[in-house]
Design a protein around this motif. Structure first.
Motif, PDB file in Angstrom:
ATOM      1  N   GLY A   1       0.796  -1.228   0.000  1.00  9.80           N
ATOM      2  CA  GLY A   1       0.000   0.000   0.000  1.00  9.80           C
ATOM      3  C   GLY A   1       0.825   1.273   0.000  1.00  9.80           C
ATOM      4  O   GLY A   1       0.300   2.349   0.254  1.00  9.80           O
ATOM      5  N   GLN A   2       2.116   1.180  -0.285  1.00  9.67           N
ATOM      6  CA  GLN A   2       2.999   2.341  -0.255  1.00  9.67           C
ATOM      7  C   GLN A   2       3.927   2.289  -1.469  1.00  9.67           C
ATOM      8  O   GLN A   2       4.458   1.235  -1.772  1.00  9.67           O
ATOM      9  CB  GLN A   2       3.828   2.290   1.040  1.00  9.67           C
ATOM     10  CG  GLN A   2       4.772   3.431   1.254  1.00  9.67           C
ATOM     11  CD  GLN A   2       4.055   4.692   1.651  1.00  9.67           C
ATOM     12  OE1 GLN A   2       3.886   5.581   0.836  1.00  9.67           O
ATOM     13  NE2 GLN A   2       3.621   4.783   2.891  1.00  9.67           N
ATOM     14  N   GLU A   3       4.087   3.414  -2.147  1.00  7.75           N
ATOM     15  CA  GLU A   3       5.016   3.458  -3.278  1.00  7.75           C
ATOM     16  C   GLU A   3       6.225   4.282  -2.915  1.00  7.75           C
ATOM     17  O   GLU A   3       6.115   5.296  -2.228  1.00  7.75           O
ATOM     18  CB  GLU A   3       4.331   4.051  -4.512  1.00  7.75           C
ATOM     19  CG  GLU A   3       3.457   3.069  -5.231  1.00  7.75           C
ATOM     20  CD  GLU A   3       3.057   3.537  -6.622  1.00  7.75           C
ATOM     21  OE1 GLU A   3       3.791   4.339  -7.238  1.00  7.75           O
ATOM     22  OE2 GLU A   3       2.000   3.099  -7.073  1.00  7.75           O
ATOM     23  N   TYR A   4       7.380   3.842  -3.382  1.00  7.77           N
ATOM     24  CA  TYR A   4       8.632   4.557  -3.165  1.00  7.77           C
ATOM     25  C   TYR A   4       9.232   4.923  -4.520  1.00  7.77           C
ATOM     26  O   TYR A   4       9.020   4.216  -5.498  1.00  7.77           O
ATOM     27  CB  TYR A   4       9.621   3.680  -2.380  1.00  7.77           C
ATOM     28  CG  TYR A   4       9.154   3.383  -0.979  1.00  7.77           C
ATOM     29  CD1 TYR A   4       9.422   4.269   0.057  1.00  7.77           C
ATOM     30  CD2 TYR A   4       8.418   2.241  -0.695  1.00  7.77           C
ATOM     31  CE1 TYR A   4       8.976   4.025   1.344  1.00  7.77           C
ATOM     32  CE2 TYR A   4       7.968   1.981   0.595  1.00  7.77           C
ATOM     33  CZ  TYR A   4       8.255   2.880   1.607  1.00  7.77           C
ATOM     34  OH  TYR A   4       7.810   2.627   2.875  1.00  7.77           O
ATOM     35  N   ASP A   5       9.985   6.021  -4.546  1.00  8.15           N
ATOM     36  CA  ASP A   5      10.684   6.377  -5.769  1.00  8.15           C
ATOM     37  C   ASP A   5      11.819   5.394  -6.023  1.00  8.15           C
ATOM     38  O   ASP A   5      12.147   5.096  -7.160  1.00  8.15           O
ATOM     39  CB  ASP A   5      11.246   7.808  -5.673  1.00  8.15           C
ATOM     40  CG  ASP A   5      10.120   8.826  -5.589  1.00  8.15           C
ATOM     41  OD1 ASP A   5       9.234   8.790  -6.459  1.00  8.15           O
ATOM     42  OD2 ASP A   5      10.122   9.641  -4.652  1.00  8.15           O
ATOM     43  N   LEU A   6      12.402   4.914  -4.927  1.00 10.60           N
ATOM     44  CA  LEU A   6      13.500   3.960  -5.057  1.00 10.60           C
ATOM     45  C   LEU A   6      13.587   3.102  -3.801  1.00 10.60           C
ATOM     46  O   LEU A   6      13.369   3.587  -2.691  1.00 10.60           O
ATOM     47  CB  LEU A   6      14.836   4.694  -5.247  1.00 10.60           C
ATOM     48  CG  LEU A   6      16.043   3.792  -5.501  1.00 10.60           C
ATOM     49  CD1 LEU A   6      15.941   3.132  -6.875  1.00 10.60           C
ATOM     50  CD2 LEU A   6      17.332   4.576  -5.412  1.00 10.60           C
ATOM     51  N   ILE A   7      13.918   1.826  -4.012  1.00 11.60           N
ATOM     52  CA  ILE A   7      14.157   0.909  -2.899  1.00 11.60           C
ATOM     53  C   ILE A   7      15.618   0.470  -3.008  1.00 11.60           C
ATOM     54  O   ILE A   7      16.053   0.003  -4.062  1.00 11.60           O
ATOM     55  CB  ILE A   7      13.214  -0.312  -2.970  1.00 11.60           C
ATOM     56  CG1 ILE A   7      11.754   0.156  -2.881  1.00 11.60           C
ATOM     57  CG2 ILE A   7      13.547  -1.310  -1.856  1.00 11.60           C
ATOM     58  CD1 ILE A   7      10.718  -0.889  -3.233  1.00 11.60           C
TER      59      ILE A   7
END
Length: 146
Positions: free
Chosen positions: A48-54
């Motif tokens: 349920g969470q988006e990141y620009d980069l992992i």
């Protein structure tokens, strides 16, 4: 450049001191950083969470970096992921790239190199979101017959 972007980054590493230090260094440069100390907690963070980069460590107990990468990509195919390794091999980095990793960085991490990669990932993520928005708008327009 990265300061203006306010990129959202998830750092995943089982070495607590390294994780804390890297998070502080990135936050001091204006990034929004979330940390996870295992593959399991990384998977919970991306739910349920988006990141620009992992930024994902390769060698972790439990679910290792490659398995975590596979599972994240299954849920979020467009997720930008950079693999980290203290003992990287060419074979492992090729495997990570085949599974969808954007890049592979050796420890100790060069902070300037990582910031450049975060900036690139943020720009790519924005383009993906922009493309999705355009497609959704076109779909609405076509469905209304305008």
């Amino acid at each position: 450049m990265v300061e203006e972007l306010k990129a959202k980054v998830l750092l995943v590493d089982d070495e607590e001191d390294f994780l804390k230090t890297l998070a502080e260094r990135l936050e001091s440069r204006g990034l929004n950083v979330t940390t996870a100390s295992s593959g399991e907690s990384a998977l919970a963070s991306v739910e349920g969470q988006e990141y620009d980069l992992i930024v994902l460590d390769l060698a972790m107990p439990g679910i290792d970096g490659l398995e975590t990468l596979k599972r994240i990509k299954a849920r979020q195919p467009e997720a930008g992921i950079i693999m980290l390794s203290g003992q990287g091999s060419i074979r492992t980095s090729i495997e990570a790239m085949k599974l969808g990793a954007e890049d592979f960085i050796e420890k100790p991490v060069n902070i300037s190199e990582l910031l450049d990669k975060i900036s690139e990932a943020k720009e790519k993520h924005m383009l993906v979101l922009e493309s999705k928005s355009i497609k959704e708008i076109e779909k609405i327009i076509h469905s209304k017959g305008w």
